[in-house]
Design a protein around this motif. Structure first.
Motif, PDB file in Angstrom:
ATOM      1  N   HIS A 373       0.933  -1.035  -0.033  1.00  0.00           N
ATOM      2  CA  HIS A 373      -0.068   0.028   0.060  1.00  0.00           C
ATOM      3  C   HIS A 373       0.860   1.243   0.091  1.00  0.00           C
ATOM      4  N   GLY A 374       0.949   1.799  -1.048  1.00  0.00           N
ATOM      5  CA  GLY A 374       2.092   2.986  -1.185  1.00  0.00           C
ATOM      6  C   GLY A 374       3.095   2.380  -1.371  1.00  0.00           C
ATOM      7  N   ASN A 375       4.329   2.638  -0.311  1.00  0.00           N
ATOM      8  CA  ASN A 375       5.475   1.979  -0.397  1.00  0.00           C
ATOM      9  C   ASN A 375       5.694   1.306   0.725  1.00  0.00           C
ATOM     10  N   ILE A 376       4.538   0.793   1.354  1.00  0.00           N
ATOM     11  CA  ILE A 376       4.724  -0.129   2.559  1.00  0.00           C
ATOM     12  C   ILE A 376       4.247  -1.468   2.217  1.00  0.00           C
ATOM     13  N   LEU A 377       5.142  -2.320   2.495  1.00  0.00           N
ATOM     14  CA  LEU A 377       4.730  -4.084   2.259  1.00  0.00           C
ATOM     15  C   LEU A 377       3.579  -4.368   3.278  1.00  0.00           C
ATOM     16  N   ARG A 395     -10.636  -5.306   6.543  1.00  0.00           N
ATOM     17  CA  ARG A 395     -11.925  -5.515   7.492  1.00  0.00           C
ATOM     18  C   ARG A 395     -11.686  -4.179   8.099  1.00  0.00           C
ATOM     19  N   GLY A 396     -13.088  -3.776   8.361  1.00  0.00           N
ATOM     20  CA  GLY A 396     -13.362  -2.396   9.068  1.00  0.00           C
ATOM     21  C   GLY A 396     -12.612  -1.251   8.293  1.00  0.00           C
ATOM     22  N   ALA A 397     -12.889  -0.884   7.033  1.00  0.00           N
ATOM     23  CA  ALA A 397     -12.215   0.160   6.274  1.00  0.00           C
ATOM     24  C   ALA A 397     -12.113   1.411   7.144  1.00  0.00           C
ATOM     25  N   VAL A 398     -11.305   2.178   6.853  1.00  0.00           N
ATOM     26  CA  VAL A 398     -11.019   3.443   7.430  1.00  0.00           C
ATOM     27  C   VAL A 398     -10.441   4.480   6.197  1.00  0.00           C
ATOM     28  N   PRO A 399     -10.506   5.851   6.556  1.00  0.00           N
ATOM     29  CA  PRO A 399     -10.177   6.510   5.242  1.00  0.00           C
ATOM     30  C   PRO A 399      -8.692   6.338   4.896  1.00  0.00           C
ATOM     31  N   GLU A 400      -7.842   5.992   5.763  1.00  0.00           N
ATOM     32  CA  GLU A 400      -6.351   5.786   5.574  1.00  0.00           C
ATOM     33  C   GLU A 400      -6.324   4.472   4.622  1.00  0.00           C
ATOM     34  N   ASP A 401      -7.241   3.688   4.414  1.00  0.00           N
ATOM     35  CA  ASP A 401      -7.014   2.557   3.455  1.00  0.00           C
ATOM     36  C   ASP A 401      -7.072   2.969   2.039  1.00  0.00           C
ATOM     37  N   ALA A 402      -7.832   4.108   1.789  1.00  0.00           N
ATOM     38  CA  ALA A 402      -7.796   4.654   0.195  1.00  0.00           C
ATOM     39  C   ALA A 402      -6.261   4.845  -0.044  1.00  0.00           C
ATOM     40  N   GLY A 403      -6.173   4.612  -1.529  1.00  0.00           N
ATOM     41  CA  GLY A 403      -4.877   4.946  -2.295  1.00  0.00           C
ATOM     42  C   GLY A 403      -4.629   3.823  -3.231  1.00  0.00           C
ATOM     43  N   ASN A 404      -3.285   3.657  -3.468  1.00  0.00           N
ATOM     44  CA  ASN A 404      -2.546   2.725  -4.447  1.00  0.00           C
ATOM     45  C   ASN A 404      -2.263   1.381  -3.785  1.00  0.00           C
ATOM     46  N   TYR A 405      -2.672   0.259  -4.410  1.00  0.00           N
ATOM     47  CA  TYR A 405      -2.335  -0.906  -3.869  1.00  0.00           C
ATOM     48  C   TYR A 405      -1.630  -1.536  -5.033  1.00  0.00           C
ATOM     49  N   THR A 406      -0.784  -2.150  -4.899  1.00  0.00           N
ATOM     50  CA  THR A 406       0.160  -2.864  -5.640  1.00  0.00           C
ATOM     51  C   THR A 406       0.395  -4.569  -5.571  1.00  0.00           C
ATOM     52  N   CYS A 407      -0.180  -5.414  -6.600  1.00  0.00           N
ATOM     53  CA  CYS A 407       0.310  -6.750  -6.089  1.00  0.00           C
ATOM     54  C   CYS A 407       1.692  -7.033  -6.903  1.00  0.00           C
ATOM     55  N   THR A 421      -6.370   1.672  -7.641  1.00  0.00           N
ATOM     56  CA  THR A 421      -6.452   2.601  -7.026  1.00  0.00           C
ATOM     57  C   THR A 421      -7.798   2.532  -6.163  1.00  0.00           C
ATOM     58  N   VAL A 422      -7.638   2.523  -4.877  1.00  0.00           N
ATOM     59  CA  VAL A 422      -9.116   2.420  -4.225  1.00  0.00           C
ATOM     60  C   VAL A 422      -9.546   3.636  -3.387  1.00  0.00           C
ATOM     61  N   SER A 423     -10.567   4.004  -3.882  1.00  0.00           N
ATOM     62  CA  SER A 423     -11.270   5.416  -3.033  1.00  0.00           C
ATOM     63  C   SER A 423     -12.026   4.944  -1.863  1.00  0.00           C
ATOM     64  N   TYR A 424     -12.195   5.955  -1.167  1.00  0.00           N
ATOM     65  CA  TYR A 424     -12.933   5.846   0.151  1.00  0.00           C
ATOM     66  C   TYR A 424     -14.424   6.502   0.287  1.00  0.00           C
ATOM     67  N   GLY A 535     -17.621   3.814   6.686  1.00  0.00           N
ATOM     68  CA  GLY A 535     -16.156   3.407   6.470  1.00  0.00           C
ATOM     69  C   GLY A 535     -15.941   2.479   5.325  1.00  0.00           C
ATOM     70  N   ALA A 536     -16.844   2.366   4.354  1.00  0.00           N
ATOM     71  CA  ALA A 536     -16.985   1.247   3.292  1.00  0.00           C
ATOM     72  C   ALA A 536     -15.784   1.783   2.304  1.00  0.00           C
ATOM     73  N   LEU A 537     -14.969   0.930   1.609  1.00  0.00           N
ATOM     74  CA  LEU A 537     -14.279   1.136   0.450  1.00  0.00           C
ATOM     75  C   LEU A 537     -15.131   1.031  -0.685  1.00  0.00           C
ATOM     76  N   GLN A 538     -14.972   2.035  -1.752  1.00  0.00           N
ATOM     77  CA  GLN A 538     -15.873   1.899  -2.776  1.00  0.00           C
ATOM     78  C   GLN A 538     -15.197   0.948  -3.927  1.00  0.00           C
ATOM     79  N   ILE A 539     -14.956  -0.279  -3.781  1.00  0.00           N
ATOM     80  CA  ILE A 539     -14.450  -1.213  -4.679  1.00  0.00           C
ATOM     81  C   ILE A 539     -15.198  -2.395  -4.727  1.00  0.00           C
TER      82      ILE A 539
END
Length: 595
Positions: A373-377, A395-407, A421-424, A535-539
């Motif tokens: 998530h970002g540059n954090i593994l 689980r338990g989405a919060v605003p900080e969970d939004a952003g760029n996720y890389t697999c 990209t995940v939006s909140y 707190g739902a993620l829009q994905i």
């Protein structure tokens, strides 16, 4: 199989050292360290630092973020692992071995693992075959052998059906025989012996008293337990009513009376089921029709929930609030309204969702999958987990969970990655400024609802199914949530619904407009929510089918859409003159329900 050797999480920068025993069954060991400036040092049982020349392979190295190393066929003995990071970090050590343990659970002490809580058993897969089932006495003597036919699916489903057979009068074990996938014979004996059950007459139970109420249906339940097929009929005063029916197994039957006598109990509106994510707050509500005095109690699995504080508590308006939602909170909740004339029950389902993002990777050799998530593994913790197949669960989405996720998929041949990209977003919550508004005919009425959410919701007003945005005698402000009705007339009285909506969901509330002198009493207004929880993620997310409330809707007189349109057409846009006092407004002191 994969086994776990060490797991450690640290909130601050530090250097740590562990002694980890490597047994001969370990075929390989993997050390994963995520955090800023990760450093890993392995020493073998002889105290030598193990590097690339000694077989240590670096699977992943993201500067200032993560490092993963692997060692195949390590020397048995005590190994020393030394790691360090300049900030918050997570360490995981896993291995590949055929030696592991399993756990069983029981509420009482037991001496056999087979008596613990049931677990799925992995069955034979073709070309492994079950050929015979044998009945064996307690002394080990064969009593009967039953050939087992090959299932239609060749045994791939793991279910083998035994033909009908007669059991012996004495106790016996079951022995299953066959051939495994390599052609070797095998047999397994049941962990317990079996005895015949001597059949008894059917056992019937039913309540001694069933309450019935005027012009409402009543149900008489009858539970039957029987070891053999049986017939069931209902009688009244010695005479049979209805048809006699045949049953093969225990059943709970019922006889319905369409109309019974007596005064009606409180009647509950069909409740709205609630969907939420782990870690959020859910509010479950039940609303009683009309102004009948009543007591409302919540139940979960037959236990009354009466706490006024804590994680699960009953609010002042009799709604049930559950904070920090957990997966085990999901399921049915019963609300029961009672008074001197009887009771009504309804079921509200709480559905707990998890957000999942899938990532599939292929290659030779099969690649390992990591998420960042970002540059954090990312690693497994209480809110996030990564499955063996690469599925990321939040689980338990919060605003900080939004952003760029890389697999990121990696093997010895290289790496590949994909990002999303995940939006909140937060669904609206809504409340009314004044639950009941009373206005003298001819005066203007102002109705207001206050809404919040991310993005900010728009508020529109309705009366029944009629949108009030186009009627000439009313003005609504979708941003402020207000509705102004000019020159109130007699036919304007009734319920007005404000609906707040954004991309995450909607919420509604009801304001009652009354014409004439103030009448002090309880309001029948209610607040409702739908779609995504706070707190739902829009994905995209994977969910099961949503249960529905187990309650019949009581017939009531309702204003139909045609009547609403007629009201809008007949209603004069011009105010009527009035003499005497100006507009009088009153607010009830008790909100019956909120949702």
């Amino acid at each position: 199989m994969k086994v776990h050797l060490l797991s450690s999480d640290h909130e601050t920068a530090q250097e740590s050292q562990w002694e980890v025993p490597f047994d001969p069954s370990l075929k390989e060991v993997t050390v994963s360290l995520s955090g800023p400036a990760p450093q890993i040092e392995l020493r073998d049982p002889l105290g030598r630092i193990v590097g690339e020349r000694q077989g240590l392979t670096e699977l992943l190295n993201i500067p200032n973020s993560a490092r993963v190393v692997n060692l195949k066929n390590p020397r048995p003995g005590p190994w020393t692992l030394k790691v360090g990071c300049s900030g918050r970090h997570t360490l995981r050590v896993t291995g590949v071995s055929n030696l592991d343990f399993r756990a069983g659970f029981s509420s009482i002490p037991v001496t056999e693992f087979s008596r613990t809580r049931e677990r799925p058993i992995k069955g034979l897969k073709p070309p492994g075959l079950v050929t015979n089932m044998e009945l064996v006495s307690l002394g080990g003597r064969s009593l009967r052998t039953v050939p087992v036919p090959l299932p239609d699916d060749g045994g791939s489903g793991g279910i083998w059906r035994i033909p009908e057979f007669r059991t012996p009068s004495q106790s016996f074990f079951l022995k299953v025989s066959g051939n495994d996938g390599d052609g070797y014979n095998f047999h397994r004996l049941s962990s317990v012996s079996y005895t015949n059950i001597i059949p008894e007459p059917p056992r019937v139970s039913m309540p001694t008293v069933v309450r019935g109420f005027y012009m409402q249906p009543a149900t008489i339940d009858c539970s039957v337990e029987s070891d053999l097929p049986y017939k069931l009929r209902f009688t009244r005063g010695g005479s049979t009513i209805g048809d006699e029916r045949n049953y093969e197994s225990p059943v709970k039957a019922s006889w319905e009376i369409p109309h019974a006598s007596g005064k009606p109990p409180p009647v509950l509106h069909p409740p709205v089921n609630v969907t939420s994510f782990p870690g959020t707050v859910a509010v479950l509500s039940c609303q009683v029709q009309g102004f009948v005095r009543h007591n409302l109690t919540w139940y979960r699995a037959g236990t009354a929930l009466s706490y006024r504080s804590g994680r699960v508590k009953v609010l002042a308006n009799s709604s049930l609030e559950i904070s920090w939602i957990r997966s085990q909170d999901a399921g049915p909740y019963q609300c029961r309204a009672t008074n001197a004339h009887g009771e009504s029950q309804a079921v509200v389902w709480l559905v707990v969702l998890e957000v999942r993002i899938s990532c599939s990777a292929s290659g030779s050799p099969p690649p390992k999958v990591f998420w960042s998530h970002g540059n954090i593994l990312l690693s497994n913790h209480h809110r996030m987990s990564i499955s063996e197949s690469g599925m990321l669960t939040i689980r338990g989405a919060v605003p900080e969970d939004a952003g760029n996720y890389t697999c990121l998929a990696t093997n010895e041949a290289g790496t590949a990655s994909q990002s999303v990209t995940v939006s909140y977003a937060e669904p609206p919550s809504i409340s009314v400024a004044q639950q009941v508004v009373m206005v003298i005919a001819g005066e203007d009425a102002s109705l207001e609802c206050q809404a919040s959410g991310t993005p900010p919701p728009l508020v529109k007003w309705q009366k029944g199914d009629l949108d009030l945005g186009t009627v000439p005698f009313a003005e609504q402000d979708v941003h402020r949530g207000t509705l102004r009705i000019r020159g109130v007339q007699d036919l304007d009285s009734g319920d007005y619904t404000c609906v707040a909506s954004n991309i995450a969901g909607s919420a509604s509330a009801v304001v009652v407009l009354q014409d004439g002198r103030p009448i002090f009493g309880k309001s029948s207004g209610h607040v409702g929510t739908s779609q995504l929880p706070t707190g739902a993620l829009q994905i995209q997310r994977e969910v099961g089918s949503k249960p529905t409330a187990a309650i019949e809707e009581i017939e009531a007189v309702q204003l139909r859409a045609s009547s609403l349109r007629e009201w809008a057409e007949r209603r004069s846009p011009h105010p009527r003159p009035v003499q005497g006092l100006g507009g009088v407004k009153s607010q009830t002191a008790d909100l019956l329900s909120q949702h």
